[in-house]
Motif scaffolding. Structure first.
Motif, PDB file in Angstrom:
ATOM      1  N   SER A 291     -12.594  -2.002   3.667  1.00  0.00           N
ATOM      2  CA  SER A 291     -12.144  -3.361   3.696  1.00  0.00           C
ATOM      3  C   SER A 291     -10.699  -3.603   4.130  1.00  0.00           C
ATOM      4  CB  SER A 291     -12.222  -3.906   2.451  1.00  0.00           C
ATOM      5  OG  SER A 291     -11.511  -3.365   1.359  1.00  0.00           O
TER       6      SER A 291
ATOM      7  N   ASP B  15      -8.556  -5.105   2.268  1.00  0.00           N
ATOM      8  CA  ASP B  15      -7.768  -4.905   0.960  1.00  0.00           C
ATOM      9  C   ASP B  15      -7.633  -3.701   0.970  1.00  0.00           C
ATOM     10  OD1 ASP B  15      -7.763  -7.511   0.029  1.00  0.00           O
ATOM     11  OD2 ASP B  15      -9.887  -7.573  -0.426  1.00  0.00           O
TER      12      ASP B  15
ATOM     13  N   ALA C 243      -4.671  -2.510   3.210  1.00  0.00           N
ATOM     14  CA  ALA C 243      -3.324  -3.218   2.861  1.00  0.00           C
ATOM     15  C   ALA C 243      -2.942  -2.679   1.593  1.00  0.00           C
ATOM     16  CB  ALA C 243      -3.657  -4.850   2.250  1.00  0.00           C
ATOM     17  N   ALA C 244      -3.790  -2.010   0.599  1.00  0.00           N
ATOM     18  CA  ALA C 244      -3.241  -1.154  -0.526  1.00  0.00           C
ATOM     19  C   ALA C 244      -2.669   0.245  -0.046  1.00  0.00           C
ATOM     20  CB  ALA C 244      -4.490  -0.976  -1.421  1.00  0.00           C
TER      21      ALA C 244
ATOM     22  N   SER D 224       0.529  -6.570   2.409  1.00  0.00           N
ATOM     23  CA  SER D 224      -0.107  -7.468   2.219  1.00  0.00           C
ATOM     24  C   SER D 224      -1.286  -7.744   3.235  1.00  0.00           C
ATOM     25  CB  SER D 224       0.680  -8.857   2.231  1.00  0.00           C
ATOM     26  OG  SER D 224       1.020  -9.400   3.323  1.00  0.00           O
ATOM     27  N   LYS D 225      -2.373  -8.326   2.784  1.00  0.00           N
ATOM     28  CA  LYS D 225      -3.383  -8.619   3.774  1.00  0.00           C
ATOM     29  C   LYS D 225      -2.921  -9.453   4.701  1.00  0.00           C
ATOM     30  CE  LYS D 225      -7.543 -10.236   2.501  1.00  0.00           C
ATOM     31  NZ  LYS D 225      -8.755 -10.335   1.679  1.00  0.00           N
TER      32      LYS D 225
END
Length: 209
Positions: free
Chosen positions: A34, A36, A39-40, A45-46
């Motif tokens: 994903s 997300d 990004a992590a 940030s997404k």
């Protein structure tokens, strides 16, 4: 903030996103990965990801292109090189890239998920094999213009050349099988280059003087 500094930071973020995406794709698979998670892993940030890439397909394609660019697989070859030297250099670059563990892992990922994720297969082909063959075809056209090879169908020639490089050495490595004694990148590249030079030798009238 100077424009050059902003550009450098943007490029650094893009590289971090690509590295994180490659790791996430390989760990989780394409379908489960994903934005997300990427990004992590990248520490952004997404929204930052979407500022660089339109969707997951675009991101995956960029990961494949970045691997080729970082390895200079299809970087320009010196115009003074003859056909053998040119084909040998390009062949070695390509086979070295294909045999890298991350490349093999991506290949396995795409092969496993392509039936369920046709967009993944398309992104991989267009950004990897398709782009590579187009670059090799352009290199062959240049050799033809210089009278060093007989070039009528450069795409077909590029397909034959890459097919010979992705033969036994690549397949055994992909499958985790032991290599026959004496098998090496040098041997595989030399065999492919010799075959190309014999098959597409220019006629005496078309040879460079």
């Amino acid at each position: 903030m100077p424009v050059s500094t902003r550009c450098a930071r943007s490029a650094a973020k893009r590289d971090a996103i690509l590295d994180a995406a490659c790791a996430v794709f390989l760990e989780q698979g394409y379908a489960a990965a994903s934005m997300d998670a990427v990004a992590a892993r990248a520490g952004v940030s997404k929204a930052t990801i979407y500022a660089h890439f339109t969707d997951k397909d675009d991101l995956f394609g960029a990961v494949i292109r970045a691997r080729c660019e970082r390895n200079r697989t299809f970087a320009p070859v010196g115009p003074a090189l003859d056909a053998r030297a040119t084909l040998t250099m390009v062949g070695r670059r390509l086979l070295e890239l294909l045999l890298q563990p991350d490349t093999l892992a991506v290949y396995r990922l795409v092969t496993a998920e392509a039936p369920r994720q046709p967009e993944l297969a398309r992104a991989f082909y267009e950004s990897g094999p398709g782009t590579g063959k187009a670059e090799i075809a352009r290199m062959l056209v240049d050799l033809g213009r210089r009278g060093l090879l007989a070039v009528e169908d450069p795409w077909r020639m590029a397909d034959l050349f890459t097919g010979m490089l992705r033969a036994d050495l690549f397949m055994r490595t992909l499958l985790g099988l032991p290599q026959p004694e004496g098998s090496s990148i040098d041997q595989a590249v030399a065999a492919a280059v010799d075959t190309m030079l014999r098959a597409f030798a220019p006629s005496p009238a078309g040879a460079a003087g």
